[in-house]
Design a protein around this motif. Structure first.
Motif, mmCIF file in Angstrom:
data_model
loop_
_atom_site.group_PDB
_atom_site.id
_atom_site.type_symbol
_atom_site.label_atom_id
_atom_site.label_comp_id
_atom_site.label_asym_id
_atom_site.label_seq_id
_atom_site.Cartn_x
_atom_site.Cartn_y
_atom_site.Cartn_z
ATOM 1 N N MET A 1 0.829 -1.199 0.000
ATOM 2 C CA MET A 1 0.000 0.000 0.000
ATOM 3 C C MET A 1 0.870 1.259 0.000
ATOM 4 N N MET A 2 2.072 1.179 -0.586
ATOM 5 C CA MET A 2 2.914 2.363 -0.682
ATOM 6 C C MET A 2 2.328 3.306 -1.716
ATOM 7 N N GLY A 3 2.660 4.602 -1.596
ATOM 8 C CA GLY A 3 2.071 5.601 -2.463
ATOM 9 C C GLY A 3 0.703 5.995 -1.955
ATOM 10 N N GLU A 4 -0.105 6.601 -2.821
ATOM 11 C CA GLU A 4 -1.435 7.086 -2.426
ATOM 12 C C GLU A 4 -2.468 5.972 -2.573
ATOM 13 N N ALA A 5 -3.356 5.877 -1.587
ATOM 14 C CA ALA A 5 -4.392 4.841 -1.617
ATOM 15 C C ALA A 5 -5.592 5.312 -0.805
ATOM 16 N N ILE A 6 -6.766 4.852 -1.201
ATOM 17 C CA ILE A 6 -7.995 5.060 -0.431
ATOM 18 C C ILE A 6 -8.214 3.821 0.422
ATOM 19 N N VAL A 7 -8.358 4.020 1.737
ATOM 20 C CA VAL A 7 -8.626 2.905 2.636
ATOM 21 C C VAL A 7 -9.980 3.135 3.300
ATOM 22 N N HIS A 8 -10.671 2.042 3.586
ATOM 23 C CA HIS A 8 -12.005 2.132 4.199
ATOM 24 C C HIS A 8 -11.889 1.720 5.661
ATOM 25 N N VAL A 9 -12.133 2.667 6.562
ATOM 26 C CA VAL A 9 -12.084 2.407 8.000
ATOM 27 C C VAL A 9 -13.236 3.143 8.672
ATOM 28 N N ASN A 10 -13.778 2.550 9.705
ATOM 29 C CA ASN A 10 -14.817 3.209 10.511
ATOM 30 C C ASN A 10 -15.968 3.754 9.673
ATOM 31 N N GLY A 11 -16.278 3.058 8.587
ATOM 32 C CA GLY A 11 -17.411 3.444 7.764
ATOM 33 C C GLY A 11 -17.145 4.584 6.798
ATOM 34 N N VAL A 12 -15.888 5.040 6.672
ATOM 35 C CA VAL A 12 -15.563 6.135 5.757
ATOM 36 C C VAL A 12 -14.345 5.755 4.919
ATOM 37 N N ASP A 13 -14.150 6.496 3.836
ATOM 38 C CA ASP A 13 -12.961 6.352 3.007
ATOM 39 C C ASP A 13 -11.968 7.449 3.371
ATOM 40 N N PRO B 1 8.535 -0.067 3.286
ATOM 41 C CA PRO B 1 7.307 -0.545 3.929
ATOM 42 C C PRO B 1 7.555 -1.329 5.209
ATOM 43 N N ASP B 2 8.765 -1.826 5.406
ATOM 44 C CA ASP B 2 9.071 -2.603 6.607
ATOM 45 C C ASP B 2 9.756 -1.775 7.693
ATOM 46 N N ALA B 3 9.979 -0.479 7.449
ATOM 47 C CA ALA B 3 10.644 0.385 8.421
ATOM 48 C C ALA B 3 9.661 0.798 9.521
ATOM 49 N N PRO B 4 10.174 1.255 10.671
ATOM 50 C CA PRO B 4 9.282 1.793 11.712
ATOM 51 C C PRO B 4 8.417 2.915 11.154
ATOM 52 N N ALA B 5 7.144 2.916 11.515
ATOM 53 C CA ALA B 5 6.174 3.827 10.902
ATOM 54 C C ALA B 5 6.000 5.105 11.706
ATOM 55 N N ILE B 6 5.969 6.229 10.982
ATOM 56 C CA ILE B 6 5.572 7.522 11.541
ATOM 57 C C ILE B 6 4.219 7.871 10.936
ATOM 58 N N LEU B 7 3.219 8.118 11.788
ATOM 59 C CA LEU B 7 1.896 8.556 11.335
ATOM 60 C C LEU B 7 1.767 10.049 11.600
ATOM 61 N N LEU B 8 1.628 10.830 10.520
ATOM 62 C CA LEU B 8 1.500 12.275 10.605
ATOM 63 C C LEU B 8 0.021 12.648 10.670
ATOM 64 N N ILE B 9 -0.371 13.416 11.703
ATOM 65 C CA ILE B 9 -1.761 13.831 11.885
ATOM 66 C C ILE B 9 -1.819 15.352 11.744
ATOM 67 N N GLY B 10 -2.592 15.838 10.782
ATOM 68 C CA GLY B 10 -2.589 17.251 10.435
ATOM 69 C C GLY B 10 -3.423 18.127 11.347
ATOM 70 N N GLY B 11 -3.490 19.397 10.982
ATOM 71 C CA GLY B 11 -4.234 20.384 11.747
ATOM 72 C C GLY B 11 -5.653 20.560 11.244
ATOM 73 N N MET B 12 -6.392 21.439 11.920
ATOM 74 C CA MET B 12 -7.802 21.656 11.591
ATOM 75 C C MET B 12 -7.976 22.073 10.133
ATOM 76 N N GLY B 13 -8.840 21.357 9.427
ATOM 77 C CA GLY B 13 -9.146 21.695 8.047
ATOM 78 C C GLY B 13 -8.016 21.420 7.077
ATOM 79 N N ALA B 14 -6.967 20.736 7.521
ATOM 80 C CA ALA B 14 -5.773 20.562 6.697
ATOM 81 C C ALA B 14 -5.734 19.185 6.056
ATOM 82 N N SER B 15 -5.678 19.152 4.747
ATOM 83 C CA SER B 15 -5.446 17.889 4.041
ATOM 84 C C SER B 15 -3.991 17.482 4.208
#
Length: 288
Positions: A1-13, A22-36
């Motif tokens: 799932m490297m690159g851009e992908a649509i995933v379905h979780v919690n009833g939304v895409d 893909p096997d390296a330790p993962a960093i999950l970046l969470i953005g700010g209000m209204g920010a894509s």
């Protein structure tokens, strides 16, 4: 799932993009209000990935290519945004990630670290707070005046008018010496081009019922924590960062002189990227 992908979780895409091994330790970046996801600069993500990390950025609900509600009517809560981050950690990071959250994303990250400690290897809080409080410095007077007399809404059907509106909005929050108009305009054009409904993206997060202040529970955070904050942040002045670093056990504080309430500008990456890579080299045993 490297690159851009649509995933379905919690009833939304949700639209996600992944950089690096893909096997390296993962960093999950969470953005700010209204920010894509676009506001996490792709080159910033690549530099983190070159440090031996799998880097994940994503569009919140109502931003970018993710599921969108009508303007003014978001059909979800702050708890749902936390649950989305949990689901992405499970799906894209084998259930455990280094969490980096900015502004509203930092608030989400705090709740994630408190309520789902087993998902959080380390925590990095950028330009964020637990919210206003009597012992914390207030919003800068200039920014408060802009909130009291906001600019007229753009014609949401006119992409260039929306881009100009976004640029001026980001100018209000940035440190004066760290605002690059052309750089911001380039990202704003990417945002407008990718976003399903830009009016919803700009308006809806401010209407979402939040998860409440995490401040009474900050001592429950067990993940190693790095607090990164602009020294000229007009929305959460640096006293907010000092509070987080003081009230989260063993947290480290990095102040970026002159930077405002904004993602780390490119000129700070030589400091910020090594700091995050060094911090995310830390880990804790799996929660029992």
């Amino acid at each position: 799932m490297m690159g851009e992908a649509i995933v379905h979780v919690n009833g939304v895409d949700l639209c996600t993009e992944t950089f690096g091994d893909p096997d390296a330790p993962a960093i999950l970046l969470i953005g700010g209000m209204g920010a894509s996801m676009d506001w996490w600069d792709a080159d910033f993500c690549r530099r983190l990935a070159l440090g031996g990390r799998k880097v994940i950025r994503y569009d919140f609900r109502d931003t970018g290519r993710s599921t969108t509600w009508p303007p003014g009517a978001p059909g979800y809560t702050g708890d749902d945004l936390v649950a989305d981050a949990v689901a992405l950690a499970d799906l894209l990071a084998a259930g455990r990630a280094h969490i980096v959250g900015i502004s509203m994303g930092g608030a989400i990250a705090q709740h994630l670290a408190i309520d789902h400690p087993e998902r959080v290897a380390t925590l990095t809080l950028v330009s964020t707070s637990t919210g206003p409080d009597d012992d914390l410095p207030p919003i800068d007077e200039r920014l408060e005046a802009a909130f009291a007399d906001p600019a007229p809404e753009p014609d949401w059907s006119d992409p260039e008018a929306v881009v100009a509106h976004l640029v001026e909005d980001w100018r209000l929050f940035a440190g004066p010496d760290f605002f690059d108009q052309e750089y911001t305009r380039e990202i704003a054009r990417q945002v407008v081009a990718r976003t399903i409904d830009i009016e919803s993206s700009v308006k809806n997060h401010a209407l979402v019922k939040g998860s409440g202040s995490a401040r009474p529970r900050l001592r429950e955070i067990t993940a190693p924590t790095l607090v990164v904050h602009g020294g000229a942040d007009p929305f959460f002045p640096p006293g907010h960062a000092v509070m987080l670093a003081r009230e989260i056990n063993r947290a480290q504080l990095l102040i970026l002189d002159g930077v405002g309430h904004q993602p780390p500008p490119p000129s700070t990456w030589d400091v910020v990227v090594p700091a995050i890579l060094g911090h995310t080299a830390l880990s804790l045993p799996e929660a029992q």
